[in-house]
Design a protein around this motif. Structure first.
Motif, PDB file in Angstrom:
ATOM      1  N   PRO A   1       0.088   7.355  -5.535  1.00  0.00           N
ATOM      2  CA  PRO A   1      -1.027   8.310  -5.436  1.00  0.00           C
ATOM      3  C   PRO A   1      -0.848   9.502  -6.369  1.00  0.00           C
ATOM      4  CG  PRO A   1      -0.289   7.626  -3.249  1.00  0.00           C
ATOM      5  CD  PRO A   1       0.718   7.097  -4.228  1.00  0.00           C
ATOM      6  N   GLU A   2      -1.971  10.105  -6.752  1.00  0.00           N
ATOM      7  CA  GLU A   2      -1.945  11.249  -7.655  1.00  0.00           C
ATOM      8  C   GLU A   2      -2.055  12.561  -6.899  1.00  0.00           C
ATOM      9  OE1 GLU A   2      -4.935  10.488 -10.562  1.00  0.00           O
ATOM     10  OE2 GLU A   2      -3.983   8.642 -11.251  1.00  0.00           O
ATOM     11  N   SER A   3      -1.648  12.541  -5.631  1.00  0.00           N
ATOM     12  CA  SER A   3      -1.581  13.763  -4.837  1.00  0.00           C
ATOM     13  C   SER A   3      -0.378  14.587  -5.281  1.00  0.00           C
ATOM     14  CB  SER A   3      -1.441  13.402  -3.353  1.00  0.00           C
ATOM     15  OG  SER A   3      -0.269  12.624  -3.134  1.00  0.00           O
TER      16      SER A   3
ATOM     17  N   GLY B   1       2.703  12.670  -4.689  1.00  0.00           N
ATOM     18  CA  GLY B   1       2.798  11.570  -5.634  1.00  0.00           C
ATOM     19  C   GLY B   1       3.232  12.027  -7.007  1.00  0.00           C
TER      20      GLY B   1
ATOM     21  N   SER C   1      -6.143   3.395 -10.267  1.00  0.00           N
ATOM     22  CA  SER C   1      -5.469   4.648  -9.947  1.00  0.00           C
ATOM     23  C   SER C   1      -6.453   5.629  -9.313  1.00  0.00           C
ATOM     24  CB  SER C   1      -4.846   5.263 -11.206  1.00  0.00           C
ATOM     25  OG  SER C   1      -5.846   5.627 -12.142  1.00  0.00           O
ATOM     26  N   ASP C   2      -5.930   6.632  -8.600  1.00  0.00           N
ATOM     27  CA  ASP C   2      -6.780   7.566  -7.859  1.00  0.00           C
ATOM     28  C   ASP C   2      -7.826   8.240  -8.741  1.00  0.00           C
ATOM     29  OD1 ASP C   2      -5.402   6.955  -5.607  1.00  0.00           O
ATOM     30  OD2 ASP C   2      -4.280   8.835  -5.479  1.00  0.00           O
TER      31      ASP C   2
ATOM     32  N   ARG D   1       0.851  -1.185   0.000  1.00  0.00           N
ATOM     33  CA  ARG D   1       0.000   0.000   0.000  1.00  0.00           C
ATOM     34  C   ARG D   1       0.887   1.236   0.000  1.00  0.00           C
ATOM     35  NH1 ARG D   1      -2.937  -3.165  -1.383  1.00  0.00           N
ATOM     36  NH2 ARG D   1      -4.935  -3.881  -0.535  1.00  0.00           N
TER      37      ARG D   1
ATOM     38  N   SER E   1      -5.809  -3.280  -9.223  1.00  0.00           N
ATOM     39  CA  SER E   1      -5.732  -1.989  -8.545  1.00  0.00           C
ATOM     40  C   SER E   1      -6.227  -0.908  -9.498  1.00  0.00           C
ATOM     41  CB  SER E   1      -4.285  -1.684  -8.118  1.00  0.00           C
ATOM     42  OG  SER E   1      -4.204  -0.434  -7.459  1.00  0.00           O
TER      43      SER E   1
ATOM     44  N   HIS F   1       1.047   5.394   0.988  1.00  0.00           N
ATOM     45  CA  HIS F   1       0.403   6.421   1.797  1.00  0.00           C
ATOM     46  C   HIS F   1      -0.104   7.534   0.885  1.00  0.00           C
ATOM     47  CE1 HIS F   1      -0.290   9.369   4.979  1.00  0.00           C
ATOM     48  NE2 HIS F   1      -0.187   8.378   5.842  1.00  0.00           N
ATOM     49  N   PRO F   2      -1.335   8.002   1.086  1.00  0.00           N
ATOM     50  CA  PRO F   2      -1.895   9.006   0.173  1.00  0.00           C
ATOM     51  C   PRO F   2      -1.223  10.367   0.249  1.00  0.00           C
ATOM     52  CG  PRO F   2      -3.376   8.623   2.026  1.00  0.00           C
ATOM     53  CD  PRO F   2      -2.301   7.593   2.121  1.00  0.00           C
ATOM     54  N   ARG F   3      -0.566  10.698   1.386  1.00  0.00           N
ATOM     55  CA  ARG F   3       0.014  12.033   1.543  1.00  0.00           C
ATOM     56  C   ARG F   3       1.529  12.044   1.701  1.00  0.00           C
ATOM     57  NH1 ARG F   3      -0.717  13.744   5.962  1.00  0.00           N
ATOM     58  NH2 ARG F   3      -1.760  12.024   7.071  1.00  0.00           N
TER      59      ARG F   3
END
Length: 416
Positions: free
Chosen positions: A352-354, A357, A308-309, A20, A306, A22-24
């Motif tokens: 992640p697409e943050s 990321g 993507s965001d 996994r 999976s 982390h989103p941030r």
């Protein structure tokens, strides 16, 4: 042109079963182990720091959390909370990341001049058996442990948080779906969802739960009430109902349509044959649960899925070690590496697409991490697809029209 062989991002001292991101934070969490067998193979959860070094994405071990005799087979992440499926139980862990101040002279060690913990560059060699913490910034605390499966060969096979992390859902070998209030881990609901193992779980709008079972069923539940059963082959009459079973299910966003959702499922052949039939991807409307599109996705048996965001890409792993990326709109394959791993791919996850990321992507359109029983975590990059700006397309069209008129004038004098 075929994609280059994927880079080996990290190598663990045990088989890897889940990953996994982390989103941030630039942090990947991967886990696995040798289980309770006395083979000397450890069990643990590894925290990896991700960073760009010399234009390449690199991972370094920050901390290893020992899980004693339990291998982590499934994992869900909600901010700094991990729900880890270990044998017949779900273990709730909380981790904290504290970056120590850099010591004098440490700046510039990696060429960036930034403060931060000391890191190793590049993938970790398999020969390194030391799984102790490389720095002291990660601490892990065990919060809860609850039994989630009661079959003779008990195993939790799937775990998911809902959108606001107030609910945790688990499923396993006994076919029961169990809902837990979070963070108290008080069981709120338990019912038999499938006659056999639950392979995967997806949580959608209004806390509807989608379950994929080995009994050829994929069901949508509202609490313990069956909303509908999915029928992916209803428009494919040549495929018998029990020729395929559902392997995976995931909800994904719809690009440029805020609030809309699509459900994606993977169907794999129930029986192995000398000439294996294709596996299938199906896209469903996230509200009506009607099938929108079904396409074959190759003859290798799919093991994991999976999204993507943004909902733009689907990542697939296979039991033969291959990895693919498909575009969600048409389900067409954009990327494929045959036998990227030497054995079954156990999990895949997109970067992640943050904002953080995007920095890790370094101009690529997407990045997918894959882990396998071969102990390796590999990186799959999807380069940005080149596209022409609208003004240039309009200019080209205008030029073609003018050129056509001139050619007609030359061929037929007096045309104008």
């Amino acid at each position: 042109m075929a994609p280059r062989r994927p880079a080996e991002l990290y190598r663990a001292p045990f088989p890897l079963y889940t990953v996994r991101l982390h989103p941030r934070r630039p942090l990947a969490i991967t886990a696995g182990g040798g289980g309770a067998a006395k083979t000397g193979i450890r069990n643990g959860v590894h925290f990896l720091q991700l960073e760009q070094i010399g234009g390449q994405l690199s991972a370094s071990l920050l901390h290893s959390h020992d899980t004693e005799t339990r291998a982590t087979m499934t994992m869900a992440l909600a901010d700094d909370i991990i729900a880890a499926g270990q044998d017949a139980s779900c273990h709730i862990l909380r981790f904290s990341l504290q970056v120590p101040e850099a010591k004098s002279g440490s700046a510039g060690r990696n060429g960036s001049g930034e403060k931060g913990p000391r890191k190793r560059k590049g993938p970790s060699p398999a020969g390194q058996g030391d799984t102790q913490s490389q720095t002291s910034e990660v601490t892990v605390e065990s919060l809860h442990s609850v039994r989630t499966d009661f079959s003779p060969d008990a195993l939790q096979k799937a775990v998911r948080f809902n959108a606001d992390c107030s609910l945790l859902v688990t499923g396993g070998a006994d076919g029961f779906l169990r809902l837990w209030e979070f963070p108290s881990m008080k069981k709120t609901l338990e019912f038999k969802a499938h006659d056999g193992e639950i392979e995967d779980i997806a949580l959608g709008p209004d806390n509807k739960v989608v379950t994929a079972g080995r009994d050829f069923q994929c069901c949508v539940w509202q609490q313990d009430q069956l909303v509908t059963g999915l029928h992916w082959n209803e428009n494919l009459p040549g495929i018998p109902d029990k020729a395929y079973r559902y392997q995976a299910c995931r909800f994904g966003a719809v690009e440029d349509n805020a609030g809309a959702l699509r459900l994606y499922t993977v169907q794999v052949p129930h029986k192995r044959e000398r000439r294996p039939p294709p596996c299938y991807l199906t896209k469903w409307d996230g509200k009506s649960f009607l099938p929108l599109l079904t396409r074959p996705c190759g003859n290798e048996v799919i093991s994991c899925l999976s999204i993507s965001d943004s909902g733009t890409f689907l990542g697939l792993g296979t039991v033969t070690g291959s990895v693919a990326i498909h575009i969600a709109f048409s389900l067409q394959r954009l990327y494929y590496v045959k036998e990227a791993h030497g054995i079954v791919v156990t999990d895949v996850a997109f970067v992640p697409e943050s904002r953080g990321g995007r920095e890790l992507l370094a101009g690529n359109e997407a990045a997918l991490l894959s882990v396998a029983v071969d102990s390796r975590c590999k990186l799959h990059l999807l380069p940005s697809r080149r596209s022409l700006p609208v003004w240039l397309l309009l200019l080209l069209c205008a030029g073609l029209i003018v050129a056509a008129i001139l050619l007609l004038q030359l061929a037929f004098p007096g045309f104008l």
